[in-house]
Enzyme design. Structure first.
Site, PDB file in Angstrom:
ATOM      1  N   GLU A   1     -11.647   6.244   5.010  1.00  0.00           N
ATOM      2  CA  GLU A   1     -10.791   7.032   6.243  1.00  0.00           C
ATOM      3  C   GLU A   1     -12.033   7.244   7.276  1.00  0.00           C
ATOM      4  OE1 GLU A   1      -7.412   7.700   6.290  1.00  0.00           O
ATOM      5  OE2 GLU A   1      -6.756   7.276   5.162  1.00  0.00           O
TER       6      GLU A   1
ATOM      7  N   TRP B   1      -5.713   2.278  10.188  1.00  0.00           N
ATOM      8  CA  TRP B   1      -5.658   2.005   8.932  1.00  0.00           C
ATOM      9  C   TRP B   1      -5.642   0.386   8.653  1.00  0.00           C
ATOM     10  CZ3 TRP B   1      -8.182   3.637   5.795  1.00  0.00           C
ATOM     11  CH2 TRP B   1      -7.855   3.450   3.622  1.00  0.00           C
TER      12      TRP B   1
ATOM     13  N   TYR C   1       0.804  -1.488   0.187  1.00  0.00           N
ATOM     14  CA  TYR C   1       0.494   0.099  -0.590  1.00  0.00           C
ATOM     15  C   TYR C   1       1.016   1.555  -0.317  1.00  0.00           C
ATOM     16  CZ  TYR C   1      -3.108   3.552   1.792  1.00  0.00           C
ATOM     17  OH  TYR C   1      -4.410   5.265   2.165  1.00  0.00           O
TER      18      TYR C   1
END
Length: 191
Positions: A44, A52, A22
């Site tokens: 988000e 995350w 990522y």
């Protein structure tokens, strides 16, 4: 060329291969697609109160559950779909976040129907330019993320506080906040 696992990276991605991928291929790369910008903002929001990596590990399940984050489809969700989402163990099962995503889809569609492109709206805050971090100092929020958060909230978006918005700005490449030692810093415009 060092092996991918030996590349100098931002410390936050650690040694997790998914996180590293990522970081290496998505985080901080300028995104100009309206739908993708909206999807990232919604994800988000799901991250609020979590890490995350938790959302990233569930991203494929989120995409399946939310019809590929197609705003038109998500905007049409009713209570039966909300109940199905709340029963889906593959996603973060928060009624408030699910309902915020549906409301966010409706806002996105209303903007589009009014001739306002979501990408143009987002990037207007920086004049279409990527903001360059110094690679040393990293904020959780900035005056600009506060301003964007206020405007998103004014339009009715939820889970868009200044910290979430700043994390989104970093993720979509509106700001290059890779560390100066990171192999992605210079290619994305730093230094």
């Amino acid at each position: 060329m060092p092996s991918p696992s030996a590349l100098p990276r931002c410390a936050w991605c650690g040694s997790d291969p998914l996180y590293q991928h990522y970081h290496d291929h998505e985080w901080g790369v300028p995104e100009r697609d309206s739908r993708a910008l909206w999807e990232t903002l919604m994800l988000e929001g799901f991250q609020a109160g979590l890490s995350w990596i938790t959302v990233l590990r569930k991203r494929a399940a989120f995409r399946a559950a939310f019809d590929g984050f197609d705003p038109r489809r998500v905007a049409g969700y009713g209570e039966a779909k909300v109940a199905a989402l709340l029963a889906d163990p593959g996603i973060v099962r928060s009624r408030a976040k699910i309902e915020a995503t549906i409301a966010g889809a409706r806002i996105y569609c209303a903007m589009q129907d009014a001739g306002e492109d979501f990408a143009d709206f987002c990037w207007a805050f920086t004049g279409g330019q990527v903001l360059q971090g110094d690679g040393v100092h990293f904020a959780a929020a900035t005056p600009l993320s506060e301003r964007i958060a206020r405007e998103l909230k004014r339009r009715g978006f939820k889970f868009v506080g200044p910290t979430i918005v700043y994390a989104w700005m970093q993720a979509i490449g509106m700001v290059n906040d890779h560390a100066a030692h990171c192999f992605r810093y210079r290619p994305l415009g730093g230094g």
